[in-house]
Design a protein around this motif. Structure first.
Motif, PDB file in Angstrom:
ATOM      1  N   THR A 180       0.824  -1.212   0.000  1.00  0.00           N
ATOM      2  CA  THR A 180       0.000   0.000   0.000  1.00  0.00           C
ATOM      3  C   THR A 180       0.859   1.265   0.000  1.00  0.00           C
ATOM      4  O   THR A 180       0.444   2.297  -0.534  1.00  0.00           O
TER       5      THR A 180
ATOM      6  N   GLU B  30       1.624   1.802  -3.559  1.00  0.00           N
ATOM      7  CA  GLU B  30       0.434   2.245  -4.277  1.00  0.00           C
ATOM      8  C   GLU B  30       0.141   3.720  -4.016  1.00  0.00           C
ATOM      9  O   GLU B  30      -0.273   4.453  -4.926  1.00  0.00           O
ATOM     10  N   LYS B  31       0.388   4.179  -2.806  1.00  0.00           N
ATOM     11  CA  LYS B  31       0.221   5.603  -2.512  1.00  0.00           C
ATOM     12  C   LYS B  31       1.236   6.438  -3.282  1.00  0.00           C
ATOM     13  O   LYS B  31       0.908   7.506  -3.815  1.00  0.00           O
TER      14      LYS B  31
ATOM     15  N   ALA C 152       2.661   5.664  -6.067  1.00  0.00           N
ATOM     16  CA  ALA C 152       2.331   5.629  -7.491  1.00  0.00           C
ATOM     17  C   ALA C 152       1.264   6.673  -7.834  1.00  0.00           C
ATOM     18  O   ALA C 152       1.268   7.242  -8.923  1.00  0.00           O
ATOM     19  N   LYS C 153       0.368   6.938  -6.896  1.00  0.00           N
ATOM     20  CA  LYS C 153      -0.697   7.918  -7.132  1.00  0.00           C
ATOM     21  C   LYS C 153      -0.194   9.353  -7.029  1.00  0.00           C
ATOM     22  O   LYS C 153      -0.779  10.266  -7.608  1.00  0.00           O
ATOM     23  N   LEU C 154       0.900   9.559  -6.275  1.00  0.00           N
ATOM     24  CA  LEU C 154       1.391  10.915  -6.067  1.00  0.00           C
ATOM     25  C   LEU C 154       1.936  11.525  -7.347  1.00  0.00           C
ATOM     26  O   LEU C 154       1.503  12.582  -7.783  1.00  0.00           O
ATOM     27  N   GLY C 155       2.972  10.862  -7.920  1.00  0.00           N
ATOM     28  CA  GLY C 155       3.621  11.412  -9.104  1.00  0.00           C
ATOM     29  C   GLY C 155       4.235  12.759  -8.795  1.00  0.00           C
ATOM     30  O   GLY C 155       4.299  13.202  -7.654  1.00  0.00           O
TER      31      GLY C 155
ATOM     32  N   THR D 163       7.856  13.064  -4.266  1.00  0.00           N
ATOM     33  CA  THR D 163       7.816  11.623  -4.125  1.00  0.00           C
ATOM     34  C   THR D 163       9.009  11.143  -3.343  1.00  0.00           C
ATOM     35  O   THR D 163      10.051  11.773  -3.324  1.00  0.00           O
TER      36      THR D 163
ATOM     37  N   SER E 109      10.761   5.650  -5.206  1.00  0.00           N
ATOM     38  CA  SER E 109      10.207   6.022  -6.501  1.00  0.00           C
ATOM     39  C   SER E 109      11.282   6.184  -7.564  1.00  0.00           C
ATOM     40  O   SER E 109      11.061   6.820  -8.578  1.00  0.00           O
TER      41      SER E 109
ATOM     42  N   GLN F 136       3.612   0.405  -8.997  1.00  0.00           N
ATOM     43  CA  GLN F 136       2.471  -0.504  -9.048  1.00  0.00           C
ATOM     44  C   GLN F 136       2.921  -1.946  -9.225  1.00  0.00           C
ATOM     45  O   GLN F 136       2.363  -2.862  -8.615  1.00  0.00           O
TER      46      GLN F 136
END
Length: 250
Positions: free
Chosen positions: A210, A213-214, A216-219, A223, A228, A234
């Motif tokens: 998770t 996954e968090k 990956a959503k930030l971008g 980061t 990253s 993902q």
């Protein structure tokens, strides 16, 4: 956006400064070259200690009564030692989503990371960061940085120029080291270390998934640097979930 120095940047600055004070020109290059080959864990820990001490002095560190410090202390209360390495923890009151672990066991967690991660996810991130230390990735990165410093100094010495490296030269060496991201294999091995760490201490291994996954959503720019460094958060989350499924830990 303000970016704080990474641990490797501080380590390289500290190590190179110590070498520069000892020798000049080609002699310094030879010393640095040897250091890049024979750098011991004890040396890495000492350079790390000095580097992090410098970073702490330049960063907004949360005080002992700060809610962020109290939360982190509660989260890591069981982990004053990790894989035999004494660990010390502090929070930087910086909005960046970041964290790092240095070779002396210093773990620094940024406010921005704590704001978006659960307690379990923070432990997973700390496990990943310490995985790089335990797996000697930090030591190897410092060796690489010192090797580049030796080459740079050796070339500079051909014109007879001696003396200490300038502040800009030191910054250039540090930037070069920072640009050399951990390899995909090193990241995978740090992921595996975190997974085993979570499992062995009774935490949910899915917290590692998770956290990916968090991220990956930030971008964008805010980061977590280490987690990253490859654009496949993902896939890494899926890898963790697949392993948890095989282990019956869903």
């Amino acid at each position: 956006m303000n970016r704080f120095s990474t641990p490797l940047l501080a380590l390289c600055l500290t190590a190179t400064t110590l070498v520069a004070q000892a020798q000049g020109g080609l002699g310094r290059a030879i010393l640095e070259g040897l250091g890049s080959i024979t750098l011991s864990d004890a040396q890495v820990a000492e350079y790390s200690r000095q580097g992090v001490q410098q970073m702490d002095a330049q960063s907004p560190v949360a005080g002992p009564n700060d809610p962020y410090t109290q939360r982190l202390n509660r989260i890591v209360a069981r982990h004053h030692t990790i894989s035999g390495i004494p660990v010390n923890y502090k929070v930087y009151l910086v909005k960046d989503v970041n964290a790092f672990a240095a070779g002396d066991g210093s773990v620094r967690v940024f406010k921005g990371l704590m704001d978006i991660m659960t307690d379990g996810e923070l432990i997973a991130v700390i496990g990943h960061e310490m995985g790089h230390v335990v797996n000697h990735d930090t030591r190897d990165a410092m060796k690489s940085g010192l090797r580049r410093a030796a080459i740079r100094d050796g070339l500079a010495s051909t014109n007879g120029a001696l003396g200490r490296l300038s502040r800009s030269q030191l910054a250039g060496i540090a930037d070069g080291l920072y640009g050399a991201k951990f390899s995909r294999q090193q990241e995978t091995e740090a992921d595996d270390y975190s997974y085993k760490f979570l499992k062995s201490h009774g935490y949910s291994v899915l917290a590692l998934a998770t956290s990916f996954e968090k991220l990956a959503k930030l971008g964008g720019g805010n980061t977590l640097e280490v987690l990253s460094s490859h654009p496949d958060s993902q896939k890494r989350a899926a890898r963790v979930r697949d392993r948890a499924r095989r282990d019956g830990l869903r």
